[in-house]
Design a protein around this motif. Structure first.
Motif, PDB file in Angstrom:
ATOM      1  N   GLY A 388       0.830  -0.976   0.206  1.00 23.45           N
ATOM      2  CA  GLY A 388       0.099  -0.080   0.244  1.00 23.45           C
ATOM      3  C   GLY A 388       0.830   1.376   0.027  1.00 23.45           C
ATOM      4  O   GLY A 388       0.629   2.325  -0.835  1.00 23.45           O
ATOM      5  N   PRO A 389       1.630   1.361   0.849  1.00 25.13           N
ATOM      6  CA  PRO A 389       2.482   2.636   1.030  1.00 25.13           C
ATOM      7  C   PRO A 389       3.283   2.896  -0.493  1.00 25.13           C
ATOM      8  O   PRO A 389       3.694   3.992  -0.551  1.00 25.13           O
ATOM      9  N   ILE A 390       3.478   1.823  -1.272  1.00 24.95           N
ATOM     10  CA  ILE A 390       4.157   2.004  -2.370  1.00 24.95           C
ATOM     11  C   ILE A 390       3.191   2.536  -3.725  1.00 24.95           C
ATOM     12  O   ILE A 390       3.186   3.632  -4.246  1.00 24.95           O
ATOM     13  N   LEU A 391       1.913   1.711  -3.552  1.00 20.33           N
ATOM     14  CA  LEU A 391       0.955   2.211  -4.477  1.00 20.33           C
ATOM     15  C   LEU A 391       0.526   3.667  -4.227  1.00 20.33           C
ATOM     16  O   LEU A 391       0.033   4.354  -5.130  1.00 20.33           O
ATOM     17  N   LYS A 392       0.430   4.139  -3.157  1.00 22.40           N
ATOM     18  CA  LYS A 392      -0.103   5.322  -2.533  1.00 22.40           C
ATOM     19  C   LYS A 392       0.777   6.441  -3.223  1.00 22.40           C
ATOM     20  O   LYS A 392       0.054   7.447  -3.240  1.00 22.40           O
ATOM     21  N   GLU A 393       2.031   6.223  -3.621  1.00 23.33           N
ATOM     22  CA  GLU A 393       2.782   7.325  -4.276  1.00 23.33           C
ATOM     23  C   GLU A 393       2.158   7.705  -5.481  1.00 23.33           C
ATOM     24  O   GLU A 393       2.240   8.909  -5.797  1.00 23.33           O
ATOM     25  N   GLY A 394       1.285   6.745  -6.075  1.00 28.13           N
ATOM     26  CA  GLY A 394       0.659   7.197  -7.470  1.00 28.13           C
ATOM     27  C   GLY A 394      -0.323   8.331  -7.208  1.00 28.13           C
ATOM     28  O   GLY A 394      -0.497   9.195  -8.115  1.00 28.13           O
ATOM     29  N   ILE A 395      -1.004   8.510  -6.041  1.00 27.23           N
ATOM     30  CA  ILE A 395      -2.182   9.453  -5.844  1.00 27.23           C
ATOM     31  C   ILE A 395      -1.214  10.604  -5.975  1.00 27.23           C
ATOM     32  O   ILE A 395      -1.940  11.485  -6.548  1.00 27.23           O
ATOM     33  N   HIS A 396       0.062  11.005  -5.385  1.00 31.81           N
ATOM     34  CA  HIS A 396       0.666  12.375  -5.707  1.00 31.81           C
ATOM     35  C   HIS A 396       1.382  12.170  -7.046  1.00 31.81           C
ATOM     36  O   HIS A 396       1.425  13.187  -7.463  1.00 31.81           O
ATOM     37  N   ILE A 470       4.554   8.504   3.640  1.00 39.21           N
ATOM     38  CA  ILE A 470       3.963   9.087   2.434  1.00 39.21           C
ATOM     39  C   ILE A 470       2.624   9.908   2.609  1.00 39.21           C
ATOM     40  O   ILE A 470       2.187  10.572   1.885  1.00 39.21           O
ATOM     41  N   ASP A 471       1.801   9.298   3.685  1.00 39.53           N
ATOM     42  CA  ASP A 471       0.531   9.948   3.620  1.00 39.53           C
ATOM     43  C   ASP A 471       0.316  11.254   4.019  1.00 39.53           C
ATOM     44  O   ASP A 471      -0.517  11.896   3.773  1.00 39.53           O
ATOM     45  N   GLU A 472       1.737  12.129   4.513  1.00 40.69           N
ATOM     46  CA  GLU A 472       1.444  13.418   4.451  1.00 40.69           C
ATOM     47  C   GLU A 472       1.297  14.185   3.054  1.00 40.69           C
ATOM     48  O   GLU A 472       0.755  15.245   2.750  1.00 40.69           O
ATOM     49  N   TRP A 473       2.047  13.447   2.169  1.00 43.37           N
ATOM     50  CA  TRP A 473       1.653  13.970   0.882  1.00 43.37           C
ATOM     51  C   TRP A 473       0.410  13.430   0.232  1.00 43.37           C
ATOM     52  O   TRP A 473      -0.012  14.206  -0.655  1.00 43.37           O
ATOM     53  N   VAL A 474       0.098  12.310   0.513  1.00 46.08           N
ATOM     54  CA  VAL A 474      -1.205  11.763  -0.075  1.00 46.08           C
ATOM     55  C   VAL A 474      -2.422  12.526   0.422  1.00 46.08           C
ATOM     56  O   VAL A 474      -3.241  13.012  -0.436  1.00 46.08           O
ATOM     57  N   THR A 475      -2.334  13.041   1.681  1.00 47.18           N
ATOM     58  CA  THR A 475      -3.548  13.985   2.399  1.00 47.18           C
ATOM     59  C   THR A 475      -3.736  15.250   1.224  1.00 47.18           C
ATOM     60  O   THR A 475      -4.619  15.652   0.856  1.00 47.18           O
ATOM     61  N   THR A 476      -2.417  15.801   1.045  1.00 49.06           N
ATOM     62  CA  THR A 476      -2.470  16.886   0.229  1.00 49.06           C
ATOM     63  C   THR A 476      -2.837  16.888  -0.955  1.00 49.06           C
ATOM     64  O   THR A 476      -3.600  17.617  -1.485  1.00 49.06           O
TER      65      THR A 476
END
Ligand code: ADP
Length: 632
Positions: A388-396, A470-476
């Motif tokens: 998940g932490p890697i996939l979430k990078e894509g949101i950003h 990464i969540d700090e970037w994801v929420t933004t």
């Protein structure tokens, strides 16, 4: 070169010792490792020969041969692949340059007690020492006239010698089997069974040498007749490219075995994603999601990306251009019908067709992940925990697919350990909840204990616990989901009260303002280097103080992360809130100026600890505490 004796690199010897004394029961896997190496070597030669016509490589003759000798108890594995020169033999066989070796050996040593663990690491060539007391490798690199003989009994040293190879380019590995093996690896049916099990899909013929007796006719004298033998070769693998077969005809075991072949991961994959794309880009693709994070994944130089084939011909490993970075944990291959056989890395980077493949691959992976999430939720959650932490990078990072990735994302709330998607979160929201609330920090347990959560619990508002850096970037990057804003529960503007509650609180605060003005003043003046402001809190129930962040400032956690990444981060001043209902704050009112100052510093440190930040000076803090105790 005269024959030389050399010492193994310490790490290699450790691995060899583990192999030699291995209790691992499936020793037969040595053969799949050696065949895999041979197959890779032939792939490399086929590719290199495109730019070296002078080598006169006859690609129709590519093969891997097995020559067992029952009497001598030896087995030769022969390939006509690219071969190695002296330097390569030393680099590949005497040392381990691979990243993550340290961690690997550490885990391998544990494998002594748990032999099955050996099966989980790609130890490649060295696995031959599980079955052989002596290994000889004779290899000759394409384009050269001299070969290299490497030989070792695994006892700390190996020898090197220069000897031309009669067959020319290629590699022969001779294994002298140990005496105490459970299986006889020179037997025809044993070898056939092993190849069938592990290497059936290898795309070159694997030929087994058989010695057959020749019937001689026309001999009158029976006694005089001498037995005559001839050698025959039998192809023992089907060579069917697995990815070109229809998924419905492929057994899980075949998928898994192929995964091991291409990934060097010996555990079963969690999932395979196999499809054929038609239309503007024609290609077949077979991807795997591993069941665990590969050992060397975090290494800076670890390579990723699927293998690239063009019309069944292997072109290259680790083709990063074919998938976006946030899918770098998937393994697999793409076999294109459109690309040209001599594509190079440079071409790949700007090739429109390659970009088209990447786009199609991404969209397919995303849709399969979506299906996975809805049909096998538990399994998907297992994947999410790891990747998940890697996939979430894509949101950003991937604007075009941002929303699909948001839908694929799972979060935990502070209330229970269940995973929830944002859609589920929003569905379960209370009518009077206006935002998606979150709290972020490094450890889940720490977040769960945050005293600010009490009011959310009372109101039945769920709070997401964000623990990945990464969540700090994801929420933004998400900012809003279905009209609901993401809001940190530490946001200074946080407002979860009803109009009525607000009114009540404001009245109360107004009264308290005058009463607590001196206390606030102490915080403001004595901690002015660290605080932007100090004020009465509407959000605190059981704790005396907390720190909140201005909406436009980076959060404390973001500061910690940036700091850990080695970035210069000016400490932003924070806002301190005090709880006028709390006994400590009430007591503070009646203290002397000097005492108040000590209390203020201690409370500020507490607020830092509470949010997971380090205190400014542990020494000062302990002295302050001592001072307070003296006065008790
Ligand atoms: P791995 O295959 O995981 O890289 P190995 O220890 O099995 O690790 O092999 C190390 C390297 O030695 C290979 O990457 C390859 O470069 C080289 N090698 C091994 N076997 C052969 C072979 N039959 N022909 C040419 N090169 C080989």
């Amino acid at each position: 070169m005269a024959k030389e004796t050399k010492q193994f690199q310490a790490e290699v010897q450790k691995i060899l010792d583990l192999m030699i004394h291995s209790l691992y029961s499936q020793k037969e896997i040595f053969l799949r490792e050696l065949i895999s190496n041979s197959s890779d070597a032939i792939d490399k030669l086929r590719f290199e020969s495109l730019s070296h016509p002078e080598w006169n490589v006859d690609t129709s003759q590519f093969k891997i041969q097995l020559v067992p000798d029952v009497q001598q108890k030896t087995l030769k594995i022969i390939d006509n692949g690219i071969g190695m020169d002296l330097e390569e033999v030393e680099a590949n066989i005497g040392t381990i340059a691979r990243s993550g070796t340290g961690a690997f050996i550490e885990q391998m040593q544990e494998a002594k007690d748990r032999p099955e663990l050996i099966g989980q690491f790609g130890v490649g060539f060295y696995s031959s020492f599980m079955v052989a007391s002596k290994v000889v490798l004779h290899t000759q690199k394409a384009g050269e006239t001299m070969g290299v003989v490497w030989s070792s009994t695994g006892d700390g040293t190996y020898t090197l010698d220069s000897v031309p190879r009669a067959e020319g380019t290629g590699t022969t590995i001779t294994l002298h089997f140990k005496d105490d093996l459970d299986q006889d690896f020179t037997t025809e049916w044993v070898l056939k069974a092993i190849v069938k099990k592990y290497s059936d899909f290898i795309s070159f013929p694997i030929e087994l040498q058989k010695i057959v007796e020749v019937e001689k006719e026309g001999e009158e004298n029976e006694e005089k007749k001498e037995k005559e033998f001839k050698t025959e070769w039998e192809v023992i693998n089907s060579q069917k490219a697995l990815w070109l077969r229809s998924p419905k005809d492929i057994k899980d075991e075949e998928y898994n075995e192929f995964y091991r072949h291409i990934s060097h991961d010996w555990t079963d994959p969690r999932k395979n994603i196999h499809f054929k794309a038609e239309g503007t880009q024609e290609f077949s693709a077979l991807f795997y999601v591993p069941s665990q994070l590969p050992l060397d994944f975090q290494m800076r130089d670890s390579k990723w990306g699927p293998q690239l084939f063009v019309k069944r011909v292997f072109i290259m490993d680790h083709c990063e251009e074919l998938i976006p970075t946030y899918f770098r944990f998937v393994k697999g291959l793409v076999d294109s019908s459109d690309l040209s056989l001599n594509v190079s890395r440079e071409i790949l980077q700007q090739d429109r067709q390659v970009q088209g493949i990447q786009k199609a691959v991404t969209s397919k992976l995303l849709s399969r992940f979506k299906e996975w999430m809805s049909k096998e939720r538990e399994d998907y959650e297992g994947m999410w925990k790891t990747f998940g932490p890697i996939l979430k990078e894509g949101i950003h990072a991937d604007h075009a697919n941002k929303y699909k990735l948001i839908e694929l994302s799972l979060f935990r709330t502070v209330d229970d350990e269940k995973w929830t998607s944002l859609a589920e979160y929003v569905d379960s929201m209370k009518d009077d909840q206006k935002s998606i609330f979150y709290i972020s920090g490094d450890r889940y347990e720490e977040l769960q204990n945050n005293p600010l959560l009490e009011r959310f619990k009372q109101k039945g508002f769920k709070v997401l616990a964000l623990t990945d850096p990464i969540d700090e970037w994801v929420t933004t990057a998400i900012n809003k989901y279905k009209d609901f804003e993401f809001q940190s529960i530490l946001d200074e503007n946080l407002d979860i009260d009803t109009e009525e509650e607000k009114k009540k609180k404001e009245e109360k605060l107004k009264k308290a303002e005058e009463e607590f003005a001196p206390v606030l003043e102490t915080f403001k003046t004595k901690l002015k280097e660290r605080l932007k402001d100090a004020r009465l809190s509407k959000r605190l129930t059981t704790t005396p103080v907390c720190l909140v962040t201005s909406t436009q400032d980076p959060t404390a956690r973001m500061e910690r992360i940036m700091g850990a990444l080695g970035q210069e981060v000016p400490k932003t001043k924070r806002i301190l809130e005090i709880n006028p209902d709390h006994k400590v704050i009430q007591k503070m009112k009646d203290l002397s100026e000097e005492q108040k100052e000590v209390w203020a510093r201690v409370l500020f440190s507490q607020a830092l600890l509470q949010e997971g930040s380090p205190v400014d000076s542990p020494v000062d803090l302990s002295q302050d505490i001592a001072k307070m105790m003296e006065q008790f």
